[in-house]
Design an enzyme around this catalytic site. Structure first.
Site, PDB file in Angstrom:
ATOM      1  CG  ASP A 140      44.211   2.794 -24.464  1.00 21.80           C
ATOM      2  OD1 ASP A 140      44.219   1.602 -24.796  1.00 21.80           O
ATOM      3  OD2 ASP A 140      45.124   3.332 -23.797  1.00 21.80           O
ATOM      4  CG  MET A 141      36.129   3.639 -24.961  1.00 23.05           C
ATOM      5  SD  MET A 141      35.896   4.764 -26.350  1.00 23.05           S
ATOM      6  CE  MET A 141      35.530   3.615 -27.674  1.00 23.05           C
ATOM      7  CD  GLN A 191      34.943   2.401 -21.970  1.00 18.54           C
ATOM      8  OE1 GLN A 191      33.987   2.947 -22.520  1.00 18.54           O
ATOM      9  NE2 GLN A 191      35.908   3.079 -21.371  1.00 18.54           N
ATOM     10  NE  ARG A 200      43.029  -3.246 -24.950  1.00 17.01           N
ATOM     11  CZ  ARG A 200      43.759  -2.129 -24.951  1.00 17.01           C
ATOM     12  NH1 ARG A 200      43.315  -1.024 -24.369  1.00 17.01           N
ATOM     13  NH2 ARG A 200      44.944  -2.096 -25.540  1.00 17.01           N
ATOM     14  CE  LYS A 241      34.863  -7.356 -14.583  1.00 14.78           C
ATOM     15  NZ  LYS A 241      34.914  -7.718 -13.160  1.00 14.78           N
ATOM     16  CB  ALA A 253      39.075   2.302 -16.144  1.00 13.40           C
ATOM     17  CB  THR A 256      38.842  -9.356 -17.629  1.00 11.67           C
ATOM     18  OG1 THR A 256      38.327  -9.366 -16.292  1.00 11.67           O
ATOM     19  CG2 THR A 256      38.836 -10.773 -18.177  1.00 11.67           C
ATOM     20  CG  HIS A 257      43.380  -8.022 -14.135  1.00 15.15           C
ATOM     21  ND1 HIS A 257      42.855  -6.771 -14.319  1.00 15.15           N
ATOM     22  CD2 HIS A 257      44.599  -8.005 -14.703  1.00 15.15           C
ATOM     23  CE1 HIS A 257      43.717  -6.025 -14.971  1.00 15.15           C
ATOM     24  NE2 HIS A 257      44.787  -6.753 -15.224  1.00 15.15           N
ATOM     25  NE  ARG A 280      44.180   0.049 -13.713  1.00 11.12           N
ATOM     26  CZ  ARG A 280      43.795   0.807 -14.758  1.00 11.12           C
ATOM     27  NH1 ARG A 280      44.660   1.516 -15.422  1.00 11.12           N
ATOM     28  NH2 ARG A 280      42.529   0.870 -15.130  1.00 11.12           N
TER      29      ARG A 280
HETATM   30  P1  FDA Z   1      37.812  -6.408 -11.519  1.00 11.33           P
HETATM   31  O1  FDA Z   1      38.131  -4.959 -11.305  1.00 11.33           O
HETATM   32  O2  FDA Z   1      36.489  -6.913 -11.062  1.00 11.33           O
HETATM   33  O3  FDA Z   1      38.983  -7.262 -10.892  1.00 11.33           O
HETATM   34  C1  FDA Z   1      39.008  -8.666 -10.879  1.00 11.33           C
HETATM   35  C2  FDA Z   1      40.186  -9.125 -10.047  1.00 11.33           C
HETATM   36  O4  FDA Z   1      41.411  -8.704 -10.666  1.00 11.33           O
HETATM   37  C3  FDA Z   1      40.256  -8.516  -8.659  1.00 11.33           C
HETATM   38  O5  FDA Z   1      39.478  -9.233  -7.742  1.00 11.33           O
HETATM   39  C4  FDA Z   1      41.735  -8.576  -8.364  1.00 11.33           C
HETATM   40  O6  FDA Z   1      42.112  -9.885  -8.024  1.00 11.33           O
HETATM   41  C5  FDA Z   1      42.342  -8.255  -9.705  1.00 11.33           C
HETATM   42  N1  FDA Z   1      42.597  -6.815  -9.879  1.00 11.33           N
HETATM   43  C6  FDA Z   1      41.868  -5.982 -10.662  1.00 11.33           C
HETATM   44  N2  FDA Z   1      42.380  -4.735 -10.626  1.00 11.33           N
HETATM   45  C7  FDA Z   1      43.425  -4.779  -9.785  1.00 11.33           C
HETATM   46  C8  FDA Z   1      44.357  -3.807  -9.335  1.00 11.33           C
HETATM   47  N3  FDA Z   1      44.304  -2.544  -9.754  1.00 11.33           N
HETATM   48  N4  FDA Z   1      45.331  -4.194  -8.484  1.00 11.33           N
HETATM   49  C9  FDA Z   1      45.398  -5.479  -8.072  1.00 11.33           C
HETATM   50  N5  FDA Z   1      44.543  -6.458  -8.465  1.00 11.33           N
HETATM   51  C10 FDA Z   1      43.570  -6.103  -9.306  1.00 11.33           C
HETATM   52  N6  FDA Z   1      39.519   0.587 -19.341  1.00 11.33           N
HETATM   53  C11 FDA Z   1      38.995   1.566 -20.102  1.00 11.33           C
HETATM   54  O7  FDA Z   1      38.023   2.213 -19.676  1.00 11.33           O
HETATM   55  N7  FDA Z   1      39.526   1.841 -21.339  1.00 11.33           N
HETATM   56  C12 FDA Z   1      40.566   1.137 -21.866  1.00 11.33           C
HETATM   57  O8  FDA Z   1      41.002   1.405 -22.989  1.00 11.33           O
HETATM   58  C13 FDA Z   1      41.114   0.083 -21.067  1.00 11.33           C
HETATM   59  N8  FDA Z   1      42.155  -0.664 -21.518  1.00 11.33           N
HETATM   60  C14 FDA Z   1      42.538  -1.776 -20.797  1.00 11.33           C
HETATM   61  C15 FDA Z   1      43.525  -2.621 -21.314  1.00 11.33           C
HETATM   62  C16 FDA Z   1      43.846  -3.785 -20.631  1.00 11.33           C
HETATM   63  C17 FDA Z   1      44.846  -4.716 -21.224  1.00 11.33           C
HETATM   64  C18 FDA Z   1      43.200  -4.094 -19.398  1.00 11.33           C
HETATM   65  C19 FDA Z   1      43.503  -5.362 -18.654  1.00 11.33           C
HETATM   66  C20 FDA Z   1      42.307  -3.232 -18.857  1.00 11.33           C
HETATM   67  C21 FDA Z   1      41.970  -2.058 -19.537  1.00 11.33           C
HETATM   68  N9  FDA Z   1      41.058  -1.157 -18.995  1.00 11.33           N
HETATM   69  C22 FDA Z   1      40.561  -0.148 -19.792  1.00 11.33           C
HETATM   70  C23 FDA Z   1      40.669  -1.237 -17.552  1.00 11.33           C
HETATM   71  C24 FDA Z   1      39.414  -2.055 -17.350  1.00 11.33           C
HETATM   72  O9  FDA Z   1      38.305  -1.372 -17.865  1.00 11.33           O
HETATM   73  C25 FDA Z   1      39.168  -2.345 -15.855  1.00 11.33           C
HETATM   74  O10 FDA Z   1      39.026  -1.135 -15.183  1.00 11.33           O
HETATM   75  C26 FDA Z   1      40.266  -3.147 -15.187  1.00 11.33           C
HETATM   76  O11 FDA Z   1      40.783  -4.116 -16.050  1.00 11.33           O
HETATM   77  C27 FDA Z   1      39.716  -3.874 -13.941  1.00 11.33           C
HETATM   78  O12 FDA Z   1      38.674  -4.758 -14.319  1.00 11.33           O
HETATM   79  P2  FDA Z   1      38.790  -6.365 -14.267  1.00 11.33           P
HETATM   80  O13 FDA Z   1      38.086  -6.870 -15.483  1.00 11.33           O
HETATM   81  O14 FDA Z   1      40.189  -6.765 -14.145  1.00 11.33           O
HETATM   82  O15 FDA Z   1      37.875  -6.800 -13.073  1.00 11.33           O
END
Ligand code: FDA
Length: 306
Positions: A132-133, A161, A182, A185, A187, A224-225, A287
């Site tokens: 993980d990062m 990221q 991986r 975006k 976190a 990503t979601h 989250r």
């Molecule tokens: P975004 O946050 O823009 O969300 C897009 C849509 O997804 C939202 O509109 C909503 O519908 C849904 N959604 C997103 N988050 C939600 C939530 N908490 N509850 C409900 N719905 C939600 N980061 C990091 O810094 N280091 C790491 O190693 C990792 N590892 C990692 C592994 C995996 C498998 C994932 C999916 C994510 C990570 N992350 C991470 C977290 C990542 O950086 C990021 O913060 C989250 O995935 C949210 O970004 P989205 O790309 O989902 O887009």
């Protein structure tokens, strides 16, 4: 603004203690974390794998400050990998590891040695590790550690990221044959000097990184979601003539589960990140920062109301 406040709260040990002793918001925690015990994680993994999903398990913990705690985290990963193997859950399930949970901030060499032990156990179990990062102060150290792990364990996954300004260049460097990357975006709360701040800029950077990874020879893991970015991922795979087995999507446990199912049914590979363990606080707060609408439920439950 709210996001930065929640991320600051994620680092507060006072709030963490409060959350740990309050009759916490089971509903909120359970939505993102299937349980505290290894068996809870194994049960969730079995269910996901039976439904055609892949899994990456994360034993929750970060910023470990004692050697004993780092050793206990390593031991949990070794036990987990042995159980995943004996229950026939590998190679569908792999593990995700945070170097800070292995004591990166107290002794970097020690954290690397422990990560190597986990990679050895993963290889023996027929599966892989993704590192993980964490925040930008450890990006170089973490990528160096992954490069060292790859000398012996070629399948070790790196995480990049998209919010970091440097990541587009890192993607080009990492998109080489045999690499697993991986792309997420990001976190953490990062300063403007190193990270894009506006959602639009982060999304644009994500797309540039997808292009780079899909064009390269490695194995992209699009975490990503975001529905638009998922569609762009599918589009770029077609554009660069990649079959559905030459990349995967990744999503977090409990988030957009219908979308996870839909993608699997459409023939794509989807890996679900499954966190478990007692130290859910930092993970949960990140989250909530992504989805402040859930914050109200959490705060209400800290006050004892459901
Ligand atoms: P975004 O946050 O823009 O969300 C897009 C849509 O997804 C939202 O509109 C909503 O519908 C849904 N959604 C997103 N988050 C939600 C939530 N908490 N509850 C409900 N719905 C939600 N980061 C990091 O810094 N280091 C790491 O190693 C990792 N590892 C990692 C592994 C995996 C498998 C994932 C999916 C994510 C990570 N992350 C991470 C977290 C990542 O950086 C990021 O913060 C989250 O995935 C949210 O970004 P989205 O790309 O989902 O887009």
């Amino acid at each position: 603004m709210l996001r930065s406040m929640i991320l600051a709260a994620a680092r507060s040990s006072r709030l963490e203690r409060m959350a740990a002793t309050a009759p916490v918001a089971k509903g909120v925690v359970n939505r993102y974390v299937p349980g505290r015990a290894t068996d809870d994680a194994l049960r969730a993994t079995r269910e996901l794998v039976d439904n055609g999903l892949k899994v990456s398990l994360d034993y929750l913990g970060e910023d470990t400050l004692t050697i004993a705690q780092a050793e206990s985290t390593r031991d949990e990963y070794l036990r987990l990998l042995s159980s995943l193997n004996s229950q026939g859950l590998t190679p569908a399930a792999e593990v995700s590891v945070k170097l800070s949970a292995l004591g990166q901030r107290i002794d970097e060499d020690m954290s690397l040695r422990m990560a190597e032990e986990i990679c050895t156990a993963a290889a023996d179990a027929g599966t892989t590790v993704t590192v993980d990062m964490e925040d930008h102060t450890v990006t170089d150290q973490t990528l160096d550690a992954v490069a060292k792990l790859r000398e012996k364990f070629a399948g070790t996954g790196a995480v990049l990221q998209a919010y970091l300004r440097r990541t587009e260049a890192d993607c080009k460097e990492f998109a080489v044959k045999g690499s697993r990357v991986r792309l997420c975006k990001g976190a953490y709360a990062e300063p403007e000097s190193v990270a894009f701040q506006r959602k639009l800029d982060i999304d644009r950077s994500y797309v540039r990184c997808v292009n780079s990874l899909m064009r390269g020879e490695g194995y992209p893991m699009l975490a990503t979601h975001d529905p638009r970015l998922v569609e762009i991922g599918i589009d770029r795979a077609k554009w660069y003539d990649r079959g559905p087995h030459s990349f995967e999507f990744q999503m977090l446990y409990g988030i957009r589960t219908e979308e996870q199912k839909r993608l699997v049914e459409a023939g794509y590979q989807v890996r679900v990140y499954v966190p478990y363990g007692d130290q859910w606080y930092g993970y949960l707060m990140r989250r909530l920062a992504e989805r402040p609408a859930n914050l109200t439920f959490f705060l209400r439950s800290l006050r004892g109301n459901k």
